[in-house]
Scaffold this motif. Sequence first.
Motif, PDB file in Angstrom:
ATOM      1  N   GLU A   1       0.819  -1.210   0.000  1.00 13.44           N
ATOM      2  CA  GLU A   1       0.000   0.000   0.000  1.00 13.44           C
ATOM      3  C   GLU A   1       0.852   1.260   0.000  1.00 13.44           C
ATOM      4  O   GLU A   1       0.345   2.368  -0.161  1.00 13.44           O
ATOM      5  CB  GLU A   1      -0.935   0.004   1.211  1.00 13.44           C
ATOM      6  N   SER A   2       2.152   1.119   0.178  1.00  6.12           N
ATOM      7  CA  SER A   2       3.048   2.269   0.240  1.00  6.12           C
ATOM      8  C   SER A   2       3.823   2.424  -1.065  1.00  6.12           C
ATOM      9  O   SER A   2       4.072   1.454  -1.778  1.00  6.12           O
ATOM     10  CB  SER A   2       4.043   2.100   1.394  1.00  6.12           C
ATOM     11  N   ASP A   3       4.211   3.662  -1.366  1.00  6.62           N
ATOM     12  CA  ASP A   3       5.086   3.911  -2.513  1.00  6.62           C
ATOM     13  C   ASP A   3       6.397   4.560  -2.058  1.00  6.62           C
ATOM     14  O   ASP A   3       7.133   5.134  -2.855  1.00  6.62           O
ATOM     15  CB  ASP A   3       4.389   4.790  -3.553  1.00  6.62           C
TER      16      ASP A   3
ATOM     17  N   GLN B   1      10.867  -6.840  -9.474  1.00  4.79           N
ATOM     18  CA  GLN B   1      11.331  -6.748 -10.854  1.00  4.79           C
ATOM     19  C   GLN B   1      10.282  -7.317 -11.811  1.00  4.79           C
ATOM     20  O   GLN B   1       9.994  -6.715 -12.856  1.00  4.79           O
ATOM     21  CB  GLN B   1      12.653  -7.500 -11.012  1.00  4.79           C
ATOM     22  N   ARG B   2       9.696  -8.443 -11.455  1.00  4.05           N
ATOM     23  CA  ARG B   2       8.693  -9.049 -12.326  1.00  4.05           C
ATOM     24  C   ARG B   2       7.453  -8.162 -12.457  1.00  4.05           C
ATOM     25  O   ARG B   2       6.829  -8.100 -13.526  1.00  4.05           O
ATOM     26  CB  ARG B   2       8.307 -10.425 -11.786  1.00  4.05           C
ATOM     27  N   ALA B   3       7.119  -7.470 -11.360  1.00  3.82           N
ATOM     28  CA  ALA B   3       5.959  -6.578 -11.376  1.00  3.82           C
ATOM     29  C   ALA B   3       6.265  -5.232 -12.023  1.00  3.82           C
ATOM     30  O   ALA B   3       5.377  -4.377 -12.117  1.00  3.82           O
ATOM     31  CB  ALA B   3       5.451  -6.368  -9.950  1.00  3.82           C
ATOM     32  N   LYS B   4       7.515  -5.052 -12.467  1.00  6.62           N
ATOM     33  CA  LYS B   4       7.948  -3.791 -13.070  1.00  6.62           C
ATOM     34  C   LYS B   4       7.692  -2.600 -12.140  1.00  6.62           C
ATOM     35  O   LYS B   4       7.255  -1.529 -12.575  1.00  6.62           O
ATOM     36  CB  LYS B   4       7.280  -3.573 -14.436  1.00  6.62           C
TER      37      LYS B   4
ATOM     38  N   THR C   1       8.231   0.608  -9.928  1.00  6.94           N
ATOM     39  CA  THR C   1       9.069   1.806 -10.109  1.00  6.94           C
ATOM     40  C   THR C   1       9.502   2.396  -8.762  1.00  6.94           C
ATOM     41  O   THR C   1      10.139   3.454  -8.742  1.00  6.94           O
ATOM     42  CB  THR C   1       8.307   2.873 -10.909  1.00  6.94           C
ATOM     43  N   ARG C   2       9.177   1.726  -7.646  1.00  2.57           N
ATOM     44  CA  ARG C   2       9.609   2.240  -6.352  1.00  2.57           C
ATOM     45  C   ARG C   2      11.132   2.219  -6.254  1.00  2.57           C
ATOM     46  O   ARG C   2      11.772   1.223  -6.617  1.00  2.57           O
ATOM     47  CB  ARG C   2       9.029   1.391  -5.213  1.00  2.57           C
TER      48      ARG C   2
ATOM     49  N   ASP D   1      20.021  -3.729 -14.728  1.00  2.49           N
ATOM     50  CA  ASP D   1      18.741  -3.915 -15.418  1.00  2.49           C
ATOM     51  C   ASP D   1      17.643  -2.972 -14.950  1.00  2.49           C
ATOM     52  O   ASP D   1      16.715  -2.665 -15.707  1.00  2.49           O
ATOM     53  CB  ASP D   1      18.249  -5.366 -15.238  1.00  2.49           C
ATOM     54  N   MET D   2      17.716  -2.529 -13.683  1.00  3.75           N
ATOM     55  CA  MET D   2      16.627  -1.725 -13.119  1.00  3.75           C
ATOM     56  C   MET D   2      17.141  -0.333 -12.752  1.00  3.75           C
ATOM     57  O   MET D   2      17.955  -0.189 -11.832  1.00  3.75           O
ATOM     58  CB  MET D   2      16.056  -2.410 -11.871  1.00  3.75           C
ATOM     59  N   PRO D   3      16.692   0.703 -13.439  1.00  4.22           N
ATOM     60  CA  PRO D   3      17.180   2.056 -13.147  1.00  4.22           C
ATOM     61  C   PRO D   3      16.804   2.544 -11.753  1.00  4.22           C
ATOM     62  O   PRO D   3      17.443   3.474 -11.239  1.00  4.22           O
ATOM     63  CB  PRO D   3      16.508   2.919 -14.227  1.00  4.22           C
TER      64      PRO D   3
END
Length: 341
Positions: free
Chosen positions: A201-203, A226-229, A231-232, A258-260
């Motif tokens: 529930e948090s970002d 990563q699988r859920a893409k 952006t947090r 792989d993940m910015p």
Amino acid sequence: MTFQITVQPSGHQFPCDEDETVLAAAMRAGVGLPYGCKNGACSSCKGKVLSGAVSHKPHQQRALPPEEEEKGFSLFCCAVPHSDLVLEAREVAGSSDYPIKKMPSRVATLEKVAPDVIVISLQLPANEALKYRAGQYIEFMLRDGKRRSYSMATAPDNGPITLHIRHMPGGLFTDQVFTTMKERDILRFEGPLGTFFVREESDKPMVFLASGTGFAPIKAIVEEMQRAKSTRPMRLYWGGRRPQDLYMDALCRQWASDMPNFTYVPVVSNALPEDGWSGRTGFVHQAVMADLPDMSGHQVYACGAPIVVDSAKRDFVAQCQLPDEEFYADAFTSEADLAKP
């Protein structure tokens, strides 16, 4: 005799037998009290008794100091009621979404990834699956009635369940893993267990803090993010005594590539000259504090040795303005830890 337990502020109620712990009764009723070790060592289940009386089974004083107990605080994993109770506790949404099952499994592979770490993958029975949240753990049921807990290092539905097992010399289970265990051996376990998983529930930006094989549940969480893409923003600080303790360093560096939104910071506390280590040194939680002196807007997920987890919570809250309720932890407690006062 059976007592009525009421949890505030949710108002949820459940029955608890006089010889049953509050946590066991809550789990049986599907009420999501937070917990980790279930044996009075990690303090994840700590809450307050607003009314009523409890007594505590043996537990570690660092998890519930006498002065906190005098103020009404309680470890629900070892608290037995003597009357109806009203408790104050944070409930964990989603902790009872998946049923706890007892299952047989077969050892599919054994891979030694460090001098004292073996990765085991488990094969479940045909047409059987274990539904769980990334970060949860299972308990192996051993022949003498004892149990050993290990976090799943694989995201749900992302291949076979894998576990990272560190050798504890003289350990009832780990000696077996490192000497006589072989592929196709049968192991029985119960799970999923634990409330160490992402609060979706948090970002808020997330800080992952791992020591040693405390990396295992965090690996599952990162894979799921990563699988859920997602952006947090995510920062992983992984600490070991020597570089070889960071046994999946290459994977972490690949995530960072792989993940910015992902940053990886390895930290080594006792490197030897022959290690050629040129990265961060010292205590891993202090590296976090140096980089993030203000954590008032963050969430922290910490897993590893109790001394690392306890030091991180104390210092992050006291010195870096981290809200106490935004520190989530899974302290790996060994039999040696449990034997301490």
